[in-house]
Design an enzyme around this catalytic site. Structure first.
Site, PDB file in Angstrom:
ATOM      1  N   ARG A   1      19.497 -31.270   3.158  1.00  0.00           N
ATOM      2  CA  ARG A   1      20.388 -30.813   3.353  1.00  0.00           C
ATOM      3  C   ARG A   1      20.828 -29.680   4.391  1.00  0.00           C
ATOM      4  O   ARG A   1      22.060 -29.838   5.286  1.00  0.00           O
ATOM      5  CB  ARG A   1      20.229 -29.467   2.160  1.00  0.00           C
ATOM      6  CG  ARG A   1      20.262 -28.842   1.198  1.00  0.00           C
ATOM      7  CD  ARG A   1      19.383 -27.714   0.380  1.00  0.00           C
ATOM      8  NE  ARG A   1      19.589 -28.063  -1.066  1.00  0.00           N
ATOM      9  CZ  ARG A   1      17.825 -28.382  -1.356  1.00  0.00           C
ATOM     10  NH1 ARG A   1      16.751 -28.877  -0.382  1.00  0.00           N
ATOM     11  NH2 ARG A   1      16.677 -29.432  -2.798  1.00  0.00           N
TER      12      ARG A   1
ATOM     13  N   ARG B   1       9.408 -28.760  11.732  1.00  0.00           N
ATOM     14  CA  ARG B   1       7.740 -28.131  11.661  1.00  0.00           C
ATOM     15  C   ARG B   1       7.450 -28.637  12.816  1.00  0.00           C
ATOM     16  O   ARG B   1       7.635 -29.514  13.439  1.00  0.00           O
ATOM     17  CB  ARG B   1       7.272 -28.684  10.396  1.00  0.00           C
ATOM     18  CG  ARG B   1       7.624 -27.872   9.055  1.00  0.00           C
ATOM     19  CD  ARG B   1       6.608 -27.050   9.220  1.00  0.00           C
ATOM     20  NE  ARG B   1       6.719 -25.579   7.789  1.00  0.00           N
ATOM     21  CZ  ARG B   1       7.665 -25.414   7.024  1.00  0.00           C
ATOM     22  NH1 ARG B   1       9.465 -25.522   8.495  1.00  0.00           N
ATOM     23  NH2 ARG B   1       7.770 -24.837   6.368  1.00  0.00           N
TER      24      ARG B   1
ATOM     25  N   GLU C   1       1.625 -21.302  16.157  1.00  0.00           N
ATOM     26  CA  GLU C   1       2.646 -20.336  16.178  1.00  0.00           C
ATOM     27  C   GLU C   1       1.430 -19.008  15.381  1.00  0.00           C
ATOM     28  O   GLU C   1       1.023 -18.973  15.221  1.00  0.00           O
ATOM     29  CB  GLU C   1       3.191 -20.824  14.953  1.00  0.00           C
ATOM     30  CG  GLU C   1       4.744 -21.816  14.982  1.00  0.00           C
ATOM     31  CD  GLU C   1       5.784 -22.293  13.659  1.00  0.00           C
ATOM     32  OE1 GLU C   1       5.177 -21.100  13.181  1.00  0.00           O
ATOM     33  OE2 GLU C   1       6.456 -23.368  14.187  1.00  0.00           O
TER      34      GLU C   1
ATOM     35  N   HIS D   1       9.937 -19.045  15.347  1.00  0.00           N
ATOM     36  CA  HIS D   1      10.871 -19.698  14.262  1.00  0.00           C
ATOM     37  C   HIS D   1      11.791 -18.680  12.870  1.00  0.00           C
ATOM     38  O   HIS D   1      10.761 -17.958  11.735  1.00  0.00           O
ATOM     39  CB  HIS D   1       9.267 -20.130  13.547  1.00  0.00           C
ATOM     40  CG  HIS D   1       8.907 -20.240  11.953  1.00  0.00           C
ATOM     41  ND1 HIS D   1       8.233 -21.285  11.879  1.00  0.00           N
ATOM     42  CD2 HIS D   1      10.134 -20.453  11.987  1.00  0.00           C
ATOM     43  CE1 HIS D   1       8.028 -22.001  10.632  1.00  0.00           C
ATOM     44  NE2 HIS D   1       9.136 -21.761  10.137  1.00  0.00           N
TER      45      HIS D   1
HETATM   46  C1  GLV Z   1      10.510 -22.468   7.251  1.00  0.00           C
HETATM   47  O1  GLV Z   1      10.852 -22.692   7.828  1.00  0.00           O
HETATM   48  C2  GLV Z   1      10.966 -22.372   5.431  1.00  0.00           C
HETATM   49  O2  GLV Z   1      11.014 -23.280   5.143  1.00  0.00           O
HETATM   50  O3  GLV Z   1      12.161 -21.767   4.831  1.00  0.00           O
HETATM   51  C1  GLV Z   2      16.255 -27.477   2.688  1.00  0.00           C
HETATM   52  O1  GLV Z   2      16.620 -27.189   2.584  1.00  0.00           O
HETATM   53  C2  GLV Z   2      16.383 -29.498   3.264  1.00  0.00           C
HETATM   54  O2  GLV Z   2      16.673 -30.040   1.984  1.00  0.00           O
HETATM   55  O3  GLV Z   2      16.789 -29.588   4.567  1.00  0.00           O
END
Ligand code: GLV
Ligand code: GLV
Length: 338
Positions: free
Chosen positions: A163, A244, A273, A292
């Site tokens: 997404r 990440r 972090e 973050h």
């Molecule tokens: C944040 O890093 C998340 O995974 O929502």
């Molecule tokens: C997370 O929401 C993704 O699918 O990139």
């Protein structure tokens, strides 16, 4: 369970609106410190509660899960869930949910903030003005002052076309960029819609002017961006990571930035972090750093809290939670607290 309300431990303060919805079904305890509950607290709460609401910093490994006899659902307040041993949770019949979708815009927009900041050296420029560096040049304007990189007609390389990656690509089209991408699956509809080209990871490294990372952290993506990848990037290219920290080999990136083998990086996530202020990354001008904050907008954080509430309430009502991660768990135990 009959005759008793289920108990949920929430590992940080969320918005009241969502907490109040959860309170209609659950007895709620909230960890009200700014920092995360220590491991002993997580182990203890997991062993006594029926439900947990967790953040990325809360490590839910198999030891925590094995001690959690009454625990039925872990509602993660994040889209990623690399802090949770999903396979172990599934084996123990524990439902795990996350918060996808509601933070897509926030994270895609932060990605663009970092791309633009890195391309036009915004943080370095701000420091230059404040520190008197500009005054010291004794000139208002110089043809070679603070030159950056233009994005139009350049290539945006998206690693991980979920997404968030897709939304970042869509915004890239508005800047006049050409899209290339790498993922474990091809998306031909996306390719047609955005004239995007699917390519091998290292080919993407070679052709991209901006590389942006949107994969989850898994065994397969750990240090996916390594020295070999960085060595293939253009000298004028930018690397952005809002996914990440551990998807990038930090030592290899430091070396590439120090030796100016790439133009700049924009980082919102780190292998360690919080990133300590004396970390070598902080001494470099060609990197923009953020703590973050990908999903840190009012809209996203409220949406995430409400999605956590939706998941807990559906589970209470014996329904499959809307954003269940480990769908196989349904075969092991039906939803609900019976
Ligand atoms: C944040 O890093 C998340 O995974 O929502
Ligand atoms: C997370 O929401 C993704 O699918 O990139």
């Amino acid at each position: 369970m009959s005759g008793r309300r289920p108990k949920v431990f929430i590992s940080r303060e969320l918005f009241d609106e969502a907490i109040n919805r959860i309170k209609q079904y659950y007895d709620v305890e909230i960890w009200d410190k700014y920092y995360e509950p220590p491991r002993e607290v997580i182990i203890e709460k997991a062993s006594k509660y029926d439900a947990l609401v967790t953040l990325l910093a809360d490590k839910i490994d198999c030891q925590v899960i094995e001690n959690a006899k009454s625990l039925r659902i872990i509602a993660q307040y994040a889209v990623g869930f690399d802090n949770i041993d999903i396979e172990c949770a599934t084996r123990h019949g524990i439902y795990v949910t996350n918060t996808p979708g509601v933070l897509t815009e926030a994270t895609a927009e932060l990605t663009w903030a970092l791309i633009l900041a890195a391309a036009r050296r915004i943080v370095e420029a701000d420091k230059f003005v404040r520190s008197g560096g500009w005054r010291d040049t004794k000139t208002a304007w110089h043809p070679k002052m603070m030159l950056g990189i233009e994005l139009k007609d350049k290539i945006l390389g998206v690693i991980g076309l979920g997404r968030i990656g897709s939304r970042v690509a869509e915004i890239g089209k508005a800047f006049g960029m050409k899209i290339v991408y790498y993922d474990i699956v091809r998306n031909e509809e996306f390719e047609r819609k955005y004239q995007a080209e699917y390519m091998d990871l290292y080919k993407l490294a070679e052709v991209s002017d901006v590389v942006t990372i949107h994969t989850p952290l898994t065994k397969e993506t750990y240090h996916l961006i390594d020295e070999r990848f960085l060595n293939k990037m253009k000298k004028t290219a930018i690397l952005v990571n809002t996914a990440r920290g551990a998807v990038v080999d930090t030592e290899a990136l430091l070396k590439a930035l120090r030796e100016k083998r790439i133009f700049a990086a924009g980082l919102d996530v780190f292998e360690q972090e919080p990133l300590p202020p004396d970390h070598p990354l902080t001494s470099l001008d060609n990197v923009v750093l953020a703590p973050h904050i990908g999903s840190a907008t009012y809209e996203a954080r409220l949406g995430m809290a409400n999605l956590v509430a939706d998941n807990l309430i559906a589970f209470y009502n014996k329904q499959i939670p809307p954003t269940l991660v480990n769908k196989e768990v349904v075969k092991i135990r039906p939803p609900g607290f019976d």
